[in-house]
Design a protein around this motif. Structure first.
Motif, PDB file in Angstrom:
ATOM      1  N   THR A  98     -29.341 -44.225 -45.987  1.00  0.00           N
ATOM      2  CA  THR A  98     -30.569 -43.894 -46.694  1.00  0.00           C
ATOM      3  C   THR A  98     -30.835 -44.904 -47.804  1.00  0.00           C
ATOM      4  N   GLU A 128     -34.864 -43.805 -44.076  1.00  0.00           N
ATOM      5  CA  GLU A 128     -34.562 -42.390 -43.842  1.00  0.00           C
ATOM      6  C   GLU A 128     -34.510 -42.078 -42.347  1.00  0.00           C
ATOM      7  N   GLN A 191     -38.668 -37.167 -55.859  1.00  0.00           N
ATOM      8  CA  GLN A 191     -39.230 -37.676 -54.617  1.00  0.00           C
ATOM      9  C   GLN A 191     -40.468 -36.850 -54.257  1.00  0.00           C
ATOM     10  N   SER A 195     -42.365 -37.005 -48.626  1.00  0.00           N
ATOM     11  CA  SER A 195     -41.536 -38.125 -48.169  1.00  0.00           C
ATOM     12  C   SER A 195     -40.276 -37.604 -47.498  1.00  0.00           C
ATOM     13  N   GLN A 197     -36.648 -36.801 -46.926  1.00  0.00           N
ATOM     14  CA  GLN A 197     -35.520 -36.591 -47.820  1.00  0.00           C
ATOM     15  C   GLN A 197     -34.703 -35.412 -47.304  1.00  0.00           C
ATOM     16  N   GLY A 201     -32.541 -31.457 -51.469  1.00  0.00           N
ATOM     17  CA  GLY A 201     -33.307 -32.068 -52.545  1.00  0.00           C
ATOM     18  C   GLY A 201     -34.725 -31.555 -52.580  1.00  0.00           C
ATOM     19  N   ASN A 220     -41.180 -42.296 -53.589  1.00  0.00           N
ATOM     20  CA  ASN A 220     -40.722 -42.000 -52.225  1.00  0.00           C
ATOM     21  C   ASN A 220     -39.256 -42.344 -51.982  1.00  0.00           C
ATOM     22  N   ASN A 221     -38.493 -42.657 -53.052  1.00  0.00           N
ATOM     23  CA  ASN A 221     -37.048 -42.872 -52.878  1.00  0.00           C
ATOM     24  C   ASN A 221     -36.343 -42.694 -54.220  1.00  0.00           C
ATOM     25  N   TYR A 222     -35.022 -42.469 -54.163  1.00  0.00           N
ATOM     26  CA  TYR A 222     -34.255 -42.180 -55.375  1.00  0.00           C
ATOM     27  C   TYR A 222     -34.097 -43.389 -56.288  1.00  0.00           C
TER      28      TYR A 222
END
Length: 305
Positions: A98, A128, A191, A195, A197, A201, A220-222
């Protein structure tokens, strides 16, 4: 089409000279010239033009050179895979995981792997989407769920939880939340719910959104969430593996967290004896062990304070 003729054509195209190609192939210039001429006759086309600087590929020659170049690369890769089963680790290794885990945890640790095995060529694919390992879209995967594909060797590495973090500077300026309802007074960084995930989360974010969140930054991402946190924008939902490498991210609301998310390493059964796979697997397991040890030390230090 005769492979020997293609091999000689490729050498001539690569060297730009019959003489130089002959030196590489340990053949006379006349023998190389005969083979190229025979190939041109079989294809009924001209593959080279003579020039003051040497031999220049025609348009048809360029097309054939592209094909032979791809063939040579595939053969070299196959040869490397065969040797790799028995010899030292080297060559290409396609790793998929990821975006968050790959950019925040795995990539910063790869220096140690390259120090031991400098001839590895890792293609780190962060997305992802679950790639098809049996179809060789990747050689090895680290995923936040147990792979369901058949014919895979899988190993559980660790568990992850999504928690709430903020910078000390942000908390000094905006106060420390004591309970979930206090989140309405803070900016939430998370996020985007649309998106891709892990479900744990997403569930935590959805629960937080029920508390009248007035200001929000969705990414859209950590990696993007972390940047918002360490730049004092608000309170972020992040995986707990970030705390070791980013001590400026302080945990808030310690009773609030997601359920456990299992992390698995997987690779095709047919690559069981691959040296590249084994050294990567061992490296990840060693780093996971060190990571757990460090987390215990951090937890112990925190409890004493």
């Amino acid at each position: 089409m005769d492979w020997d003729k293609l091999r000689i054509f490729h050498a001539v195209a690569d060297a730009g000279s019959l003489t130089h190609a002959g030196d590489v192939l340990h053949l006379s210039q006349s023998a190389v010239s005969r083979q190229v001429r025979a190939l041109e006759e079989s294809l009924n086309t001209t593959l080279f033009r003579r020039h003051a600087r040497g031999l220049i590929l025609t348009e048809q020659g360029e097309l054939l050179f592209e094909a032979t170049n791809a063939m040579i690369k595939r053969l070299d890769a196959a040869s490397a895979r065969i040797r790799d089963s028995e010899e030292e680790a080297f060559g290409d290794l396609k790793v998929t995981t990821t975006t968050g885990f790959g950019s925040l945890w795995l990539a910063p640790r790869l220096t140690k792997l390259y120090e031991k095995y400098p001839n590895l060529k890792i293609d780190l694919m962060l997305e992802e989407r679950v790639l098809d390992l049996p179809m060789r879209e990747a050689d090895v995967a680290i995923r936040m769920k147990e792979p369901s594909q058949a014919d895979l060797i899988r190993k559980r590495l660790m568990s992850v939880r999504m928690r709430l973090y903020a910078s000390s500077e942000y908390l000094k300026q905006n106060g420390v939340p004591v309970e979930m309802s206090d989140m309405s007074n803070h900016r939430l960084i998370c996020q985007n719910t649309t998106s891709a995930q892990v479900g744990a989360g997403l569930n935590l974010v959805q629960e937080l959104l029920t508390h009248d969140i007035r200001s929000m930054l969705a990414v859209n991402n950590y990696f993007g969430v972390l940047q918002g946190v360490i730049n004092h924008l608000g309170i972020g939902v992040l995986p707990d593996y970030i705390i070791e490498d980013f001590p400026q991210a302080v945990r808030v609301l310690p009773d609030v967290q997601s359920i456990e998310v299992p992390v698995f390493l997987a690779y095709p059964e047919e690559m069981r004896h691959s040296k590249r796979i084994s050294v990567f697997r061992d490296f990840v397991e060693e780093e996971i062990f060190a990571h757990r040890k460090q987390l215990k030390m951090l937890a112990s230090t925190s409890a004493m304070q």
